[in-house]
Design a protein around this motif. Structure first.
Motif, mmCIF file in Angstrom:
data_model
loop_
_atom_site.group_PDB
_atom_site.id
_atom_site.type_symbol
_atom_site.label_atom_id
_atom_site.label_comp_id
_atom_site.label_asym_id
_atom_site.label_seq_id
_atom_site.Cartn_x
_atom_site.Cartn_y
_atom_site.Cartn_z
ATOM 1 N N HIS A 103 14.392 -19.339 91.866
ATOM 2 C CA HIS A 103 15.079 -20.583 91.494
ATOM 3 C C HIS A 103 14.581 -21.055 90.132
ATOM 4 C CE1 HIS A 103 16.187 -22.079 95.832
ATOM 5 N NE2 HIS A 103 16.898 -21.042 95.440
ATOM 6 N N ARG A 104 13.265 -21.079 89.981
ATOM 7 C CA ARG A 104 12.664 -21.598 88.755
ATOM 8 C C ARG A 104 12.927 -20.682 87.571
ATOM 9 N NH1 ARG A 104 8.852 -25.742 90.842
ATOM 10 N NH2 ARG A 104 9.311 -25.670 93.069
ATOM 11 N N ALA A 105 12.916 -19.376 87.807
ATOM 12 C CA ALA A 105 13.230 -18.432 86.736
ATOM 13 C C ALA A 105 14.666 -18.607 86.259
ATOM 14 C CB ALA A 105 12.988 -17.000 87.219
ATOM 15 N N VAL A 106 15.592 -18.785 87.199
ATOM 16 C CA VAL A 106 17.001 -18.990 86.843
ATOM 17 C C VAL A 106 17.170 -20.267 86.033
ATOM 18 C CG1 VAL A 106 19.269 -19.538 87.801
ATOM 19 C CG2 VAL A 106 17.961 -17.625 88.733
ATOM 20 N N LEU A 107 16.527 -21.346 86.456
ATOM 21 C CA LEU A 107 16.632 -22.605 85.717
ATOM 22 C C LEU A 107 16.068 -22.461 84.305
ATOM 23 C CD1 LEU A 107 15.610 -25.275 88.389
ATOM 24 C CD2 LEU A 107 17.907 -24.728 87.599
ATOM 25 N N ALA A 108 14.935 -21.769 84.176
ATOM 26 C CA ALA A 108 14.304 -21.605 82.869
ATOM 27 C C ALA A 108 15.138 -20.754 81.933
ATOM 28 C CB ALA A 108 12.914 -20.989 83.041
ATOM 29 N N HIS A 109 15.890 -19.817 82.488
ATOM 30 C CA HIS A 109 16.623 -18.862 81.664
ATOM 31 C C HIS A 109 17.592 -19.530 80.702
ATOM 32 C CE1 HIS A 109 19.759 -15.421 81.437
ATOM 33 N NE2 HIS A 109 18.827 -15.202 80.551
ATOM 34 N N PHE A 110 18.354 -20.509 81.150
ATOM 35 C CA PHE A 110 19.392 -21.105 80.298
ATOM 36 C C PHE A 110 18.830 -22.138 79.323
ATOM 37 C CE2 PHE A 110 23.315 -23.451 79.282
ATOM 38 C CZ PHE A 110 24.165 -22.385 79.004
ATOM 39 N N THR A 111 17.541 -22.472 79.428
ATOM 40 C CA THR A 111 16.963 -23.452 78.498
ATOM 41 C C THR A 111 16.958 -22.940 77.063
ATOM 42 O OG1 THR A 111 14.697 -22.648 78.861
ATOM 43 C CG2 THR A 111 15.483 -24.435 80.289
ATOM 44 N N GLY A 112 17.084 -21.617 76.866
ATOM 45 C CA GLY A 112 17.069 -21.074 75.521
ATOM 46 C C GLY A 112 18.433 -20.841 74.909
ATOM 47 N N HIS A 113 19.508 -21.187 75.599
ATOM 48 C CA HIS A 113 20.840 -20.752 75.177
ATOM 49 C C HIS A 113 21.522 -21.673 74.160
ATOM 50 C CE1 HIS A 113 20.300 -17.866 78.271
ATOM 51 N NE2 HIS A 113 21.569 -17.541 78.393
ATOM 52 N N LEU A 114 21.417 -22.983 74.305
ATOM 53 C CA LEU A 114 22.246 -23.904 73.510
ATOM 54 C C LEU A 114 21.452 -24.871 72.643
ATOM 55 C CD1 LEU A 114 25.034 -24.825 76.108
ATOM 56 C CD2 LEU A 114 25.187 -23.228 74.189
ATOM 57 N N ALA A 115 20.141 -24.758 72.620
ATOM 58 C CA ALA A 115 19.334 -25.737 71.894
ATOM 59 C C ALA A 115 19.590 -25.693 70.393
ATOM 60 C CB ALA A 115 17.848 -25.514 72.200
ATOM 61 N N ALA A 159 15.738 -18.858 65.523
ATOM 62 C CA ALA A 159 15.079 -18.287 66.697
ATOM 63 C C ALA A 159 14.337 -19.384 67.434
ATOM 64 C CB ALA A 159 14.088 -17.188 66.307
ATOM 65 N N PRO A 160 14.313 -19.346 68.785
ATOM 66 C CA PRO A 160 13.425 -20.238 69.533
ATOM 67 C C PRO A 160 11.986 -19.769 69.359
ATOM 68 C CG PRO A 160 14.563 -18.751 71.025
ATOM 69 C CD PRO A 160 15.119 -18.490 69.663
ATOM 70 N N MET A 161 11.105 -20.672 69.003
ATOM 71 C CA MET A 161 9.696 -20.328 68.813
ATOM 72 C C MET A 161 8.847 -20.701 70.023
ATOM 73 S SD MET A 161 10.236 -18.995 65.971
ATOM 74 C CE MET A 161 8.569 -18.443 65.685
ATOM 75 N N GLY A 162 9.299 -21.686 70.785
ATOM 76 C CA GLY A 162 8.571 -22.088 71.980
ATOM 77 C C GLY A 162 9.463 -22.873 72.914
ATOM 78 N N ILE A 163 9.282 -22.665 74.211
ATOM 79 C CA ILE A 163 10.018 -23.412 75.238
ATOM 80 C C ILE A 163 9.013 -23.900 76.275
ATOM 81 C CG2 ILE A 163 11.758 -23.322 77.067
ATOM 82 C CD1 ILE A 163 13.208 -21.163 75.524
ATOM 83 N N HIS A 198 13.555 -29.680 66.935
ATOM 84 C CA HIS A 198 12.984 -29.994 68.248
ATOM 85 C C HIS A 198 14.111 -30.513 69.132
ATOM 86 C CE1 HIS A 198 10.001 -31.154 71.260
ATOM 87 N NE2 HIS A 198 10.687 -32.270 71.408
ATOM 88 N N ILE A 199 14.275 -29.887 70.277
ATOM 89 C CA ILE A 199 15.346 -30.227 71.206
ATOM 90 C C ILE A 199 14.727 -30.511 72.564
ATOM 91 C CG2 ILE A 199 17.491 -29.463 72.283
ATOM 92 C CD1 ILE A 199 16.198 -27.611 69.227
ATOM 93 N N THR A 225 11.846 -28.662 76.771
ATOM 94 C CA THR A 225 11.897 -28.840 75.325
ATOM 95 C C THR A 225 11.923 -27.467 74.670
ATOM 96 O OG1 THR A 225 9.489 -28.905 75.053
ATOM 97 C CG2 THR A 225 10.614 -31.023 75.379
ATOM 98 N N GLN A 226 12.491 -27.415 73.478
ATOM 99 C CA GLN A 226 12.445 -26.197 72.683
ATOM 100 C C GLN A 226 12.113 -26.553 71.249
ATOM 101 O OE1 GLN A 226 15.435 -22.920 70.773
ATOM 102 N NE2 GLN A 226 15.706 -23.256 72.974
ATOM 103 N N ASP A 227 11.227 -25.764 70.640
ATOM 104 C CA ASP A 227 10.969 -25.834 69.210
ATOM 105 C C ASP A 227 11.529 -24.562 68.594
ATOM 106 O OD1 ASP A 227 9.263 -28.309 68.629
ATOM 107 O OD2 ASP A 227 8.277 -27.432 70.374
#
Length: 300
Positions: free
Chosen positions: A193-205, A228-232, A261-262, A278-280
């Motif tokens: 569940h947690r892996a699936v939720l984390a996966h899309f955090t990098g898609h639209l930031a 590029a995403p540098m950190g999530i 920063h998103i 959050t994403q940087d």
């Protein structure tokens, strides 16, 4: 750059949500304790999404510290990963107490560090107090949102509120993006569940950060823009359960000095907040034009 998936290259398995679940479920090394092995799906691109590695790190930490639940995970993507090379996840406990445990997950390919992830785990507790109000309400529901055809992945449906093409440099709007997601099947295990939720955090930031700026969009990634995403970082708010649609709310709070920063939240269609993130990111122009030695499959 958006992390949309397209059918795999010749000779590679077809991209799908079922395959992503297999990829998230990293395998224990039969020889080395607390070491896990994983594969990747780059789709048509010769690069691994950082959010895929984040999801795998969450599963690796859960397997290395059984009986605990991942509460937060902070990943730093120090080097791009090649989807053709297996990933090696080494989990090193930092502190294991009665309530909380911390671990560092180091992700390598052929001994080269690609990602470093710090994970906090605990044992879920009953509420003493609770407040879980998602930001950015009210918002149009999934029935009013536009299907995101540029984010294809069989087994997952994505719709974006108020945007026909989130990658389009000419589509200008506020630095806020709401996306609705629905999966054909939801995994039974909590760590998945947690892996699936984390996966899309990098898609639209990054798309969210570029949206207010005319003439700039993620369609230009690897052409005139270096992104590029540098950190999530992701925090899970138990219980991490859902049925039906999920809403990913993105807000770019700062863009400048070659970075963005998103911040975001993940909530259910009924309005229950289940995670925050959050994403940087890096957003820069190519000083001498696009990278010329990048495989054509990696260019969007």
């Amino acid at each position: 750059m958006n992390a949309g998936y397209t059918p795999g290259l010749a000779g590679e398995p077809e991209s799908s949500m079922d395959r992503m679940l297999d990829i998230f479920d990293v395998r224990p090394d039969p020889v080395v304790p607390a070491r896990y092995l994983g594969d990747s799906d780059g789709g048509s691109r010769r690069v691994v999404d950082g959010s895929q590695i984040l999801g795998q790190s969450i599963v690796a930490a859960t397997k290395a510290l059984p009986g605990r639940t991942v509460r937060t995970a902070h990943a730093l993507f120090v080097s791009a990963a090649d989807p053709d090379i297996p990933l090696d996840f080494t989990v090193t406990p930092i502190k294991t107490g009665r309530s909380f445990a911390g671990a560092a997950v180091t992700v390598r390919q052929e001994l080269k560090v690609r990602t470093s992830c710090t994970v906090l785990l605990d044992n879920p507790q009953p509420d003493l107090i609770r407040r879980d109000e998602p930001a950015g309400l009210p918002v149009a529901g999934p029935d009013e949102a536009v299907p995101a055809d540029n984010l294809p992945l069989p087994g997952r449906e994505v719709r974006i509120v108020g945007s026909a093409d989130i990658n389009d440099p000419d589509e200008v709007g506020p630095p806020v993006v709401d996306a609705w997601l629905r999966y054909d099947e939801i995994p039974g295990r909590d760590d998945l569940h947690r892996a699936v939720l984390a996966h899309f955090t990098g898609h639209l930031a990054i798309s969210t950060a570029l949206r207010p700026h005319p003439g700039l969009g993620t369609a230009q990634a690897h052409h005139t823009l270096s992104t590029a995403p540098m950190g999530i970082a992701v925090s899970f708010h138990d219980p991490v359960k859902w049925d039906g649609w999920l809403r990913y709310h993105h807000e770019a709070t700062f863009v400048g000095a070659g970075t963005a920063h998103i911040r975001g939240q993940i909530s259910t269609e009924s309005g229950r907040l289940i995670a925050s993130f959050t994403q940087d990111a890096m957003i820069r122009s190519f000083e001498r034009g696009p990278v010329t030695d990048m495989p054509s499959e990696a260019r969007l």
